[in-house]
Scaffold this active site. Structure first.
Site, short mmCIF file in Angstrom:
data_model
loop_
_atom_site.label_atom_id
_atom_site.label_comp_id
_atom_site.label_asym_id
_atom_site.label_seq_id
_atom_site.Cartn_x
_atom_site.Cartn_y
_atom_site.Cartn_z
N ASN A 44 3.71 -0.08 -11.35
CA ASN A 44 2.39 -0.54 -11.76
C ASN A 44 1.48 -0.61 -10.54
OD1 ASN A 44 2.96 -0.91 -14.48
ND2 ASN A 44 3.45 -3.07 -14.26
N ARG A 54 6.79 1.94 -18.11
CA ARG A 54 7.65 2.23 -16.94
C ARG A 54 9.10 2.38 -17.38
NH1 ARG A 54 7.45 -2.22 -13.07
NH2 ARG A 54 6.99 -3.40 -14.94
#
Length: 94
Positions: free
Chosen positions: A38, A20
Site C-alpha cells: 500500500n 494485496r
C-alpha cells in the site's frame, strides 16, 4: 526464457478490500517473486520478477475489467515500468 522486473502502480479502490492478498495469490500461482505494498496516496505498488511472459500475465490480470480472476476492488489505471530483475525471492504483502 527472458527474465524481467515489473513495477506496477495500481490506482482505484484497491486498499482495504483484499487487493494485496489477491495479488500475492496470483503472483505465487505464476511463480513470481516480489511484493504488493500500500502507498500513502491510496495506490498499491506491485513489484514482480520472473519470466517476462509471467510478469505480463500478472499485469494483464491487474488490468482486467471485470476480472475473470475475481479480483477485489476496482482498478482505474495501472502504470507499468519494466526493468532488470534484482534477484528477489518469494512474494510478500507489505
Amino acid at each position: 526464457m527472458a527474465k524481467a522486473r515489473l513495477t506496477a502502480f495500481v490506482q482505484g479502490h484497491v486498499q482495504g478490500v483484499g487487493f494485496r492478498w489477491w495479488t500475492t495469490s496470483q503472483a505465487r500461482e505464476l511463480k513470481l517473486a516480489g511484493s504488493a505494498s500500500n502507498l500513502n496516496d491510496g495506490r498499491v505498488c506491485v513489484v514482480a520478477e520472473g519470466p517476462q511472459s509471467k510478469c505480463q500475465e500478472l499485469l494483464q490480470r491487474l488490468k482486467e475489467q471485470p476480472s475473470e480472476h475475481r479480483r477485489p476492488g476496482h482498478v482505474n489505471i495501472v502504470i507499468e515500468h519494466w526493468g532488470e530483475p534484482r534477484g528477489v525471492e518469494g512474494f510478500v504483502e507489505r
